[in-house]
Design a protein around this motif. Structure first.
Motif, mmCIF file in Angstrom:
data_model
loop_
_atom_site.group_PDB
_atom_site.id
_atom_site.type_symbol
_atom_site.label_atom_id
_atom_site.label_comp_id
_atom_site.label_asym_id
_atom_site.label_seq_id
_atom_site.Cartn_x
_atom_site.Cartn_y
_atom_site.Cartn_z
ATOM 1 N N GLY A 1 0.821 -1.215 0.000
ATOM 2 C CA GLY A 1 0.000 0.000 0.000
ATOM 3 C C GLY A 1 0.851 1.258 0.000
ATOM 4 O O GLY A 1 0.527 2.243 -0.672
ATOM 5 N N ARG A 2 1.966 1.225 0.732
ATOM 6 C CA ARG A 2 2.871 2.386 0.760
ATOM 7 C C ARG A 2 3.500 2.617 -0.612
ATOM 8 O O ARG A 2 3.676 3.754 -1.039
ATOM 9 N N VAL A 3 3.832 1.550 -1.323
ATOM 10 C CA VAL A 3 4.372 1.675 -2.686
ATOM 11 C C VAL A 3 3.371 2.432 -3.556
ATOM 12 O O VAL A 3 3.718 3.388 -4.252
ATOM 13 N N LEU A 4 2.128 2.005 -3.509
ATOM 14 C CA LEU A 4 1.101 2.607 -4.365
ATOM 15 C C LEU A 4 0.855 4.075 -4.008
ATOM 16 O O LEU A 4 0.727 4.916 -4.902
ATOM 17 N N THR A 5 0.802 4.407 -2.734
ATOM 18 C CA THR A 5 0.553 5.808 -2.363
ATOM 19 C C THR A 5 1.745 6.694 -2.725
ATOM 20 O O THR A 5 1.550 7.849 -3.095
ATOM 21 N N LYS A 6 2.974 6.152 -2.668
ATOM 22 C CA LYS A 6 4.147 6.928 -3.113
ATOM 23 C C LYS A 6 4.020 7.315 -4.583
ATOM 24 O O LYS A 6 4.525 8.347 -5.015
ATOM 25 N N LEU A 7 3.357 6.453 -5.363
ATOM 26 C CA LEU A 7 3.191 6.701 -6.793
ATOM 27 C C LEU A 7 2.005 7.605 -7.109
ATOM 28 O O LEU A 7 1.786 7.945 -8.266
ATOM 29 N N GLY A 8 1.242 7.972 -6.087
ATOM 30 C CA GLY A 8 0.106 8.859 -6.302
ATOM 31 C C GLY A 8 -1.234 8.156 -6.413
ATOM 32 O O GLY A 8 -2.250 8.797 -6.686
#
Length: 178
Positions: free
Chosen positions: A136-143
């Protein structure tokens, strides 16, 4: 299909010769449990079938999968699957020795940019199992923005349904990592 380069990573089309390395990386219970489509245990036959599908799906315009390499060694895999004329679903996994090094973020950024620019995507959907907040953190870093939906997704390795948070990213909101 193009080869993509982002910092120290090369994302290249999957080749038949990659089956043995995929079998080695995916025969990891942690990796398999955090995906929907990787069984555990994972055999060379599973990997051989995967690489065959990877090449035929590109030819059919259905799915675009990349071997993520560092110094010519596969350490991860990422790709997008077409779910509509301009919509895609993002997926990725990272081998045990490369976890926690930003590989997922960089690779997912590169393949998202490919989907938007080369494939004409307008929106990418993604999800992560609630018990895998690192994804989930990966995805939120990408916007990616949470949709508020929590779905049940079947996991082959778990042989059951897993609660999955859904997120979305539009081409206008995407900012590639360089």
């Amino acid at each position: 299909m193009a080869t993509l380069i982002i910092q120290d990573l090369v994302l290249r089309p999957i080749e038949r010769a990659d089956a043995a390395r995929f079998a080695e990386l995916c025969n990891d219970e942690t990796l398999a449990r955090n995906t929907s489509r990787v069984p555990f245990p994972y055999t060379l036959e599973d990997a051989t079938n995967f690489v065959k599908r990877a090449t035929s799906d590109i030819d059919d315009g259905k799915e675009y999968r990349f071997a993520v390499c560092r110094k010519k060694v596969i350490i991860a895999c990422t790709g997008v699957m077409r779910t509509g004329s301009a919509e895609f679903e993002l997926g990725y996994w990272v081998g045990q020795e490369a976890r926690g090094q930003g590989v997922a973020t960089k690779a997912a950024s590169a393949v998202s940019q490919y989907a938007f620019e080369a494939l004409g995507g307008a929106m990418i959907n993604a999800g992560y199992f609630l018990d895998n907040p690192a994804s989930g953190r990966v995805l939120t870093k990408l916007g990616f923005i949470p949709t508020g939906e929590i779905l049940k997704t079947h996991s082959l390795a778990r042989d059951g349904e897993v609660e999955t948070a859904r997120l979305v990213l539009t081409s206008s909101a995407f900012q590639p990592i360089v």
